[in-house]
Design an enzyme around this catalytic site. Sequence first.
Site, PDB file in Angstrom:
ATOM      1  N   TYR A  47       0.828  -1.207   0.000  1.00 29.67           N
ATOM      2  CA  TYR A  47       0.000   0.000   0.000  1.00 29.67           C
ATOM      3  C   TYR A  47       0.859   1.252   0.000  1.00 29.67           C
ATOM      4  O   TYR A  47       1.965   1.247   0.531  1.00 29.67           O
ATOM      5  CB  TYR A  47      -0.892   0.028   1.252  1.00 29.67           C
ATOM      6  CG  TYR A  47      -2.020  -0.968   1.262  1.00 29.67           C
ATOM      7  CD1 TYR A  47      -2.324  -1.749   0.148  1.00 29.67           C
ATOM      8  CD2 TYR A  47      -2.782  -1.154   2.410  1.00 29.67           C
ATOM      9  CE1 TYR A  47      -3.357  -2.659   0.187  1.00 29.67           C
ATOM     10  CE2 TYR A  47      -3.834  -2.068   2.449  1.00 29.67           C
ATOM     11  CZ  TYR A  47      -4.104  -2.820   1.333  1.00 29.67           C
ATOM     12  OH  TYR A  47      -5.136  -3.722   1.377  1.00 29.67           O
ATOM     13  N   SER A 102     -13.694  -4.085   0.809  1.00 31.60           N
ATOM     14  CA  SER A 102     -14.634  -3.446  -0.116  1.00 31.60           C
ATOM     15  C   SER A 102     -16.089  -3.696   0.275  1.00 31.60           C
ATOM     16  O   SER A 102     -16.914  -4.073  -0.570  1.00 31.60           O
ATOM     17  CB  SER A 102     -14.387  -3.925  -1.565  1.00 31.60           C
ATOM     18  OG  SER A 102     -13.164  -3.452  -2.049  1.00 31.60           O
ATOM     19  N   LEU A 118     -18.262  -1.615   0.721  1.00 30.80           N
ATOM     20  CA  LEU A 118     -19.080  -0.651  -0.010  1.00 30.80           C
ATOM     21  C   LEU A 118     -18.971  -0.843  -1.520  1.00 30.80           C
ATOM     22  O   LEU A 118     -19.354   0.043  -2.293  1.00 30.80           O
ATOM     23  CB  LEU A 118     -18.682   0.777   0.359  1.00 30.80           C
ATOM     24  CG  LEU A 118     -18.975   1.188   1.799  1.00 30.80           C
ATOM     25  CD1 LEU A 118     -18.463   2.599   2.068  1.00 30.80           C
ATOM     26  CD2 LEU A 118     -20.466   1.099   2.085  1.00 30.80           C
ATOM     27  N   GLY A 119     -18.451  -2.010  -1.937  1.00 25.35           N
ATOM     28  CA  GLY A 119     -18.326  -2.253  -3.370  1.00 25.35           C
ATOM     29  C   GLY A 119     -17.504  -1.198  -4.063  1.00 25.35           C
ATOM     30  O   GLY A 119     -17.871  -0.699  -5.130  1.00 25.35           O
ATOM     31  N   GLY A 133     -17.142   1.782  -3.302  1.00 24.03           N
ATOM     32  CA  GLY A 133     -17.843   3.060  -3.326  1.00 24.03           C
ATOM     33  C   GLY A 133     -19.153   3.040  -4.081  1.00 24.03           C
ATOM     34  O   GLY A 133     -19.956   3.982  -3.957  1.00 24.03           O
ATOM     35  N   LEU A 147     -21.834   1.348  -3.551  1.00 21.56           N
ATOM     36  CA  LEU A 147     -23.010   1.277  -2.683  1.00 21.56           C
ATOM     37  C   LEU A 147     -23.330   2.589  -1.973  1.00 21.56           C
ATOM     38  O   LEU A 147     -24.378   2.716  -1.353  1.00 21.56           O
ATOM     39  CB  LEU A 147     -22.836   0.143  -1.662  1.00 21.56           C
ATOM     40  CG  LEU A 147     -22.980  -1.266  -2.266  1.00 21.56           C
ATOM     41  CD1 LEU A 147     -22.438  -2.331  -1.317  1.00 21.56           C
ATOM     42  CD2 LEU A 147     -24.450  -1.552  -2.609  1.00 21.56           C
ATOM     43  N   THR A 148     -22.447   3.575  -2.081  1.00 20.11           N
ATOM     44  CA  THR A 148     -22.778   4.907  -1.571  1.00 20.11           C
ATOM     45  C   THR A 148     -23.751   5.626  -2.497  1.00 20.11           C
ATOM     46  O   THR A 148     -24.392   6.596  -2.088  1.00 20.11           O
ATOM     47  CB  THR A 148     -21.522   5.776  -1.429  1.00 20.11           C
ATOM     48  OG1 THR A 148     -21.005   6.076  -2.740  1.00 20.11           O
ATOM     49  CG2 THR A 148     -20.451   5.078  -0.599  1.00 20.11           C
ATOM     50  N   GLY A 149     -23.806   5.167  -3.758  1.00 23.34           N
ATOM     51  CA  GLY A 149     -24.637   5.814  -4.765  1.00 23.34           C
ATOM     52  C   GLY A 149     -23.944   6.929  -5.523  1.00 23.34           C
ATOM     53  O   GLY A 149     -24.537   7.532  -6.425  1.00 23.34           O
ATOM     54  N   LYS A 150     -22.669   7.184  -5.214  1.00 23.94           N
ATOM     55  CA  LYS A 150     -22.012   8.358  -5.808  1.00 23.94           C
ATOM     56  C   LYS A 150     -21.703   8.212  -7.293  1.00 23.94           C
ATOM     57  O   LYS A 150     -21.422   9.216  -7.965  1.00 23.94           O
ATOM     58  CB  LYS A 150     -20.738   8.696  -5.042  1.00 23.94           C
ATOM     59  CG  LYS A 150     -19.630   7.645  -5.116  1.00 23.94           C
ATOM     60  CD  LYS A 150     -18.451   8.062  -4.243  1.00 23.94           C
ATOM     61  CE  LYS A 150     -17.334   7.018  -4.232  1.00 23.94           C
ATOM     62  NZ  LYS A 150     -16.231   7.424  -3.341  1.00 23.94           N
TER      63      LYS A 150
END
Length: 347
Positions: A53, A236, A238-239, A241, A243-246
């Site tokens: 990382y 992950s 939130l997939g 990001g 799943l935030t809908g952004k």
Amino acid sequence: MKMKPLGRSGLTVSEFCLGSMTFGVQTPEKDAHAQIARALDAGINFIDTAEMYPVNPVKPETVGLTEEIIGNWFASTGRRSDVILATKHSGEGQNFVREGAPITSKTIRATLEGSLKRLKTDYVDLYQFHWPNRGSYMFRKNWRYDPSGQNRDDVVADMEDCIGALQREVERGTIRHFGMSNEDVWGTMTWNAIAERMGGPRIQTLQNEYSLLCRLADTDLAELCLNEDIGLLPFSPLGCGYLTGKYQGGKVPEGSRMTLSPEMGGRKGDRVLDAVDAYLGVARDFGLDPTQMALAWSARRPFVASSIFGATTLAQLDHILGAADVELSSELLEALDTAHKAHPMPY
């Protein structure tokens, strides 16, 4: 903050784990240190990192930088003992790390020593292999994963070699426990059978991708985790990001992962947007924030020890922390399952 056992290790961790793969690229060091402090203040005691990382992208000049940033925080605050710390040894094929060499008894000590130096600590609570040498069906390889070319005797010999080296580190006091990432049922059972036979460290945790959009762990792996006391550590949740809908409606927010990785590691496509629409609808129906709903769902699964999230900014972290207060009713869980049946594995 709910607390859970970490496998059979005797350690207890918060149900949410602070991921760190943005530290050093998307998240500057000062902001990363603020995130660590805020997470601990909120009751999180678990931090996950890796020698390779930051990512998105992985670059030779930044390999190890995230560990250095975390180590600098330990050095400046003296709070190493407040954290259950996990890091990872990169596997074969990562050309920026040891020129893509596989994990062996010859790489483990030197790699671990490098991590310890960067992290400014004498030990790691959970030392993980980032992926198995024989390969993995994770990272969207489940569509074409083919283990038929494996030689079982060679795979077992490789595992025995690694378990022996890990046990020597346990005896030195440099690692407390062992975990795998991107591993499957056969691999996990084989690792632990070898550990029991040789007297080495068993697998306490599996760090695999797991979210409302990627539920590969729901069957065989779930049964393994529950019966063998192995804690799943979803990454992950939130997939990436989604799943935030952004990303709905073709949006690409400035500084988001999609700006750095346009194909989202093979996740991008119309099917995923349709699936996210369904989950956003469930959140609206139940009066919940979709980000917090998705995180709470991943953390409360019965085979999960702690769900690993990442936040680019302190504001995102503050928003995420609200997931600790989300209650998951049976009606909500049924609605999420209904959405999953309509949109299984969208990437």
